[in-house]
Design an enzyme around this catalytic site. Structure first.
Site, short mmCIF file in Angstrom:
data_model
loop_
_atom_site.label_atom_id
_atom_site.label_comp_id
_atom_site.label_asym_id
_atom_site.label_seq_id
_atom_site.Cartn_x
_atom_site.Cartn_y
_atom_site.Cartn_z
CD GLN A 95 -5.87 9.94 3.37
OE1 GLN A 95 -6.59 9.00 3.66
NE2 GLN A 95 -4.57 9.94 3.58
NE ARG A 122 -6.93 7.02 6.84
CZ ARG A 122 -7.26 5.92 6.17
NH1 ARG A 122 -6.76 4.75 6.54
NH2 ARG A 122 -8.07 5.95 5.13
CG LEU A 154 -11.88 4.27 -1.95
CD1 LEU A 154 -11.37 5.69 -1.84
CD2 LEU A 154 -11.48 3.47 -0.74
CG PHE A 183 -2.37 -0.03 0.97
CD1 PHE A 183 -2.94 -1.01 0.17
CD2 PHE A 183 -3.24 0.92 1.53
CE1 PHE A 183 -4.31 -1.06 -0.07
CE2 PHE A 183 -4.59 0.88 1.30
CZ PHE A 183 -5.14 -0.10 0.49
NE ARG A 190 -4.91 6.18 0.98
CZ ARG A 190 -5.75 5.53 1.76
NH1 ARG A 190 -6.38 6.17 2.73
NH2 ARG A 190 -5.97 4.25 1.59
CD GLU A 196 -3.09 3.61 -0.95
OE1 GLU A 196 -3.90 4.43 -0.46
OE2 GLU A 196 -1.92 3.52 -0.58
CG HIS A 251 -8.38 7.32 -1.60
ND1 HIS A 251 -8.13 6.87 -2.87
CD2 HIS A 251 -8.08 6.30 -0.76
CE1 HIS A 251 -7.68 5.62 -2.79
NE2 HIS A 251 -7.64 5.26 -1.52
CG HIS A 307 -10.58 8.02 1.85
ND1 HIS A 307 -11.64 7.20 1.57
CD2 HIS A 307 -9.60 7.23 2.37
CE1 HIS A 307 -11.32 5.95 1.89
NE2 HIS A 307 -10.10 5.95 2.39
C1 LIG Z 1 -14.70 3.33 1.10
C2 LIG Z 1 -13.72 3.33 2.23
C3 LIG Z 1 -12.70 2.42 2.25
C4 LIG Z 1 -11.78 2.41 3.31
N1 LIG Z 1 -10.79 1.47 3.32
C5 LIG Z 1 -9.92 1.44 4.35
C6 LIG Z 1 -8.89 0.44 4.42
O1 LIG Z 1 -8.80 -0.43 3.57
N2 LIG Z 1 -8.03 0.47 5.46
C7 LIG Z 1 -8.11 1.41 6.44
O2 LIG Z 1 -7.31 1.39 7.36
N3 LIG Z 1 -9.09 2.35 6.42
C8 LIG Z 1 -10.00 2.39 5.41
N4 LIG Z 1 -10.98 3.34 5.39
C9 LIG Z 1 -11.14 4.23 6.55
C10 LIG Z 1 -11.81 3.47 7.68
O3 LIG Z 1 -12.80 2.60 7.16
C11 LIG Z 1 -12.48 4.40 8.69
O4 LIG Z 1 -11.62 5.43 9.02
C12 LIG Z 1 -12.83 3.63 9.95
O5 LIG Z 1 -13.63 2.51 9.62
C13 LIG Z 1 -13.52 4.50 10.97
O6 LIG Z 1 -13.99 3.69 12.01
P1 LIG Z 1 -14.65 4.30 13.30
O7 LIG Z 1 -15.03 3.16 14.15
O8 LIG Z 1 -13.77 5.34 13.86
O9 LIG Z 1 -15.95 5.05 12.77
P2 LIG Z 1 -17.17 4.56 11.86
O10 LIG Z 1 -16.98 3.23 11.27
O11 LIG Z 1 -17.43 5.71 10.98
O12 LIG Z 1 -18.35 4.42 12.90
C14 LIG Z 1 -18.97 5.53 13.48
C15 LIG Z 1 -20.13 5.05 14.30
O13 LIG Z 1 -20.67 6.14 15.03
C16 LIG Z 1 -22.06 6.18 14.87
N5 LIG Z 1 -22.52 7.55 15.04
C17 LIG Z 1 -22.09 8.67 14.41
N6 LIG Z 1 -22.78 9.73 14.84
C18 LIG Z 1 -23.65 9.28 15.77
C19 LIG Z 1 -24.64 9.90 16.55
N7 LIG Z 1 -24.90 11.19 16.50
N8 LIG Z 1 -25.38 9.12 17.39
C20 LIG Z 1 -25.16 7.79 17.46
N9 LIG Z 1 -24.23 7.16 16.74
C21 LIG Z 1 -23.48 7.90 15.91
C22 LIG Z 1 -22.28 5.63 13.48
O14 LIG Z 1 -23.62 5.21 13.32
C23 LIG Z 1 -21.28 4.50 13.47
O15 LIG Z 1 -21.83 3.40 14.12
C24 LIG Z 1 -11.89 3.36 4.35
C25 LIG Z 1 -12.92 4.29 4.31
C26 LIG Z 1 -13.83 4.29 3.27
C27 LIG Z 1 -14.92 5.30 3.25
#
Ligand SMILES: Cc1cc2nc3c(=O)[nH]c(=O)nc-3n(C[C@H](O)[C@H](O)[C@H](O)COP(=O)(O)OP(=O)(O)OC[C@H]3O[C@@H](n4cnc5c(N)ncnc54)[C@H](O)[C@@H]3O)c2cc1C
Length: 593
Positions: A237, A387, A253, A124, A287, A256, A239, A352
């Site tokens: 960021q 990132r 997306l 990556f 990125r 990568e 992407h 992203h």
């Molecule tokens: C298409 C895509 C591909 C990606 N691929 C990769 C990868 O291959 N490798 C990598 O390292 N990263 C990747 N990322 C980034 C990574 O997926 C995210 O940064 C990571 O999953 C974030 O996780 P999190 O648990 O912090 O938040 P999230 O998964 O965003 O979860 C947030 C949670 O909070 C809840 N929430 C938000 N606001 C409220 C509210 N007001 N009340 C109640 N609940 C709320 C939501 O419902 C959700 O359950 C990718 C991102 C995208 C968009």
């Protein structure tokens, strides 16, 4: 509204967010037993934004390249973050990521395998070795499935489709949260001794984005309003490879992983232009570098018909592509009408990830609000100015767990009852119902659309003083108009009403992104200013921390923590530890510098 009859729950630890960080935190908080733990999500369990993650989780397990080590992962992450990361956060992360990935496997995650049966790792951008543990191009789905099964096998209460609108305080300490059920709009109060904020990022402030509908920054905005410090908000960021065509899927997306598995970028003149911008790492540069390179090619008139670059992996053959990138093959075929096993396809930068966020302690994820912890994309400290791909999935495992431990300890030792003044709840009930008093008020969807246009034009991939100042003025005007946002109908199944709160949060954070970008008068990582095109040593000494005040946002400069000698030595090496010296001077300079 009778507060005494309002649905109320009490927990020791309340986790806001059921993405990877939230579920990992809940599992850990409940692990010791004896404490009550709840997780709340805006969507259904298993549907959080994390489910979209594709390429993998970065950890120096060394299954594919034994030269990898935590030191190399540390070096790559600091370098890619342009050294405004919190070194201690990065150290903890790099050391613990392998254990967290292996643990996930023990809990049932079915990773892709090497011929010897070990967890497979892929290349990556910006990683010195093949480091991303993955499950095809659906890593997030398997990560979330595994954590979800683990969580439901434990004594954890789960609230689905509940939106939290306010964090509640007991004097200076956290005391819980107020929200409503999205289905019927009835209110709910959660009392808690400790709260973990794991609500993800705010990529929906931009028009072209890879982010899910949930990424509206609710957690960061709510934390800011109760006095939590937010850091480095200017760092967003983009992407390099989002879909460009057709317009309905623009921004979606293209992982990568496509470049990691050998995909090549070309301009309209069939030139492999990354050889010019980063001869050493080429398509696997960081990125920020690849996104800017595509942007520059388009500016120079060498873009594709719809304003991007060509990405081609067809030379790898249909069998390979369908095995390694099944999701991408399907996505491009069904949504873009392109068979990537046969032809190149158009890609362009898409918003992203938000590197800024709630300032969190490197070891405990504690914020400056006693009892409030932050982990995952909502938190700030790990990624600095850019990132690395794969570092977020590892981040949510490492710091989700740490936040869970710290919240458990805090809740366990907290003395006395949690008291929430009724006035806080009354105020919030009034505020949340207000949009119904303005059925002909501003439409939140219109404000959101305008905000996305402003942010994309004024605080996107390229920035300067004048554009940013104009953008700030526009955001402030939108904030004024937003005070008049209205909702029609009732509280049952009313997405228009929900959108009011999403938009308020995005407006708050957009202002901070622009204020931070104005303050950082240099170019660093994802933050590219054409009026200050160079990375400046002086600016690299500071993180910008935002504090809420009734008179508006206050930004203070906080010194980037100084690394101890041992870590400085790792970073001082011209090449990542573990690699042989090269004759190539570009490599010595550093690909992303
Ligand atoms: C298409 C895509 C591909 C990606 N691929 C990769 C990868 O291959 N490798 C990598 O390292 N990263 C990747 N990322 C980034 C990574 O997926 C995210 O940064 C990571 O999953 C974030 O996780 P999190 O648990 O912090 O938040 P999230 O998964 O965003 O979860 C947030 C949670 O909070 C809840 N929430 C938000 N606001 C409220 C509210 N007001 N009340 C109640 N609940 C709320 C939501 O419902 C959700 O359950 C990718 C991102 C995208 C968009």
């Amino acid at each position: 509204m009778n507060i005494e009859t309002m649905e109320t729950h009490s927990f020791d630890v309340l986790v806001l967010g059921s993405g990877g960080a939230g579920l990992r935190a809940a599992v850990e908080a409940a692990a010791g037993g004896g404490l009550s733990v709840a997780v709340i999500g805006k969507s259904l369990l298993g549907k959080a934004h994390t489910v979209m993650a594709e390429g993998g989780a970065a950890a120096s397990i060394g299954n594919v390249d034994s030269r990898d080590s935590w030191q190399t992962h540390f070096y790559d992450t600091m370098k890619s973050g342009h050294y405004i990361n919190n070194f201690r956060t990065v150290e903890v992360f790099a050391k613990e990521a392998p254990a967290r990935v292996l643990e996930l496997e023990q809990w049932g995650a079915v990773f892709d395998r090497t011929p010897e049966g070990l967890i497979m790792q892929r290349a990556f951008g910006g990683h010195s070795f093949r480091r991303l543990a993955h499950i095809g191009d659906r890593t997030g789905m398997e990560l979330l499935r595994t954590l979800q099964y683990k969580a439901i096998s434990m004594d954890i209460s789960i609230f689905q489709e509940v939106t939290i609108t306010r964090l509640l305080m007991d004097k200076d300490r956290i005391a819980g949260a107020f929200g409503y059920y999205r289905a019927d709009g009835h209110f709910v109060v959660f009392k808690a001794k400790a709260v973990v904020l794991a609500t993800g990022g705010w990529g929906k402030v931009y028009k072209v984005t890879s982010n899910s509908w949930e990424s509206t920054g609710d957690g960061a905005a709510m934390a800011y309003r109760i006095g939590a410090e937010l850091q480095d908000m200017e760092m967003v960021q983009f992407h390099p490879t989002g879909m460009v065509w057709p317009p309905g899927v623009a921004g979606l997306l293209v992982t990568e992983g496509v470049r990691g598995e050998g995909g090549i970028l070309y301009n309209s003149e069939k030139e492999r232009f990354m050889l010019r911008y980063d001869p050493e790492r080429q398509e696997l540069s960081t990125r920020d570098v690849v996104a800017r390179s595509i942007f520059k090619e388009v500016q120079a008139g060498r873009g594709t018909p719809h304003g991007g670059a060509w990405l081609d992996i067809s030379h790898k053959g249909a069998d390979f592509i369908k095995r390694k990138l099944p999701g991408m093959y399907e996505q491009l075929l069904t949504l873009g009408d392109v068979d990537i096993t046969k032809s190149p396809f158009e890609v362009a930068p898409t918003c992203h990830y938000t590197m800024g966020g709630v300032k969190a302690h490197a070891e405990t994820c504690a914020t400056n609000i006693p009892g409030l912890f932050a982990a995952g994309e909502v938190a700030c400290g790990l990624h600095g100015a850019n990132r690395l791909g794969g570092n977020s999935l590892a981040d949510i495992l490492v710091f989700g767990r740490r936040a869970g431990i710290a919240a458990r300890d805090f809740a366990g030792s907290r003395k006395g009852d949690v008291n929430i003044p009724e006035s806080q709840i009354e105020e919030e009930v009034t505020r949340v119902l207000e949009p119904f008093n303005r059925p002909n008020g501003e439409n939140p969807y219109t404000i959101h659309e305008e905000l996305q246009a402003v942010m994309s034009t004024h605080a996107g991939i390229v920035r300067d003083q004048q554009t940013l100042e104009e953008g700030l003025e526009k955001v402030l005007k939108l904030q004024e108009r937003a005070k008049n946002m209205g909702a029609q109908g009732g509280r049952t199944y009313n997405p228009g009403w929900h959108a009011v709160f999403d938009v308020e949060n995005m407006l708050t954070l957009s202002e901070l992104i622009i204020r931070g970008a104005l303050e950082r008068k240099e170019s660093r990582g994802a933050h590219w200013r054409t009026d200050y095109p160079d990375e400046l040593e002086e600016m690299g000494k500071w993180n910008f921390v935002h504090e809420y005040s009734p008179d508006g946002d206050r930004i203070k400069r906080v010194p980037v923590p100084t690394m101890p000698l041992a870590l400085q030595e790792i970073c001082a090496k011209p090449l990542a530890p573990g690699r042989e010296a090269s004759d190539n001077p570009n490599q010595r300079k550093g690909a992303s510098s």
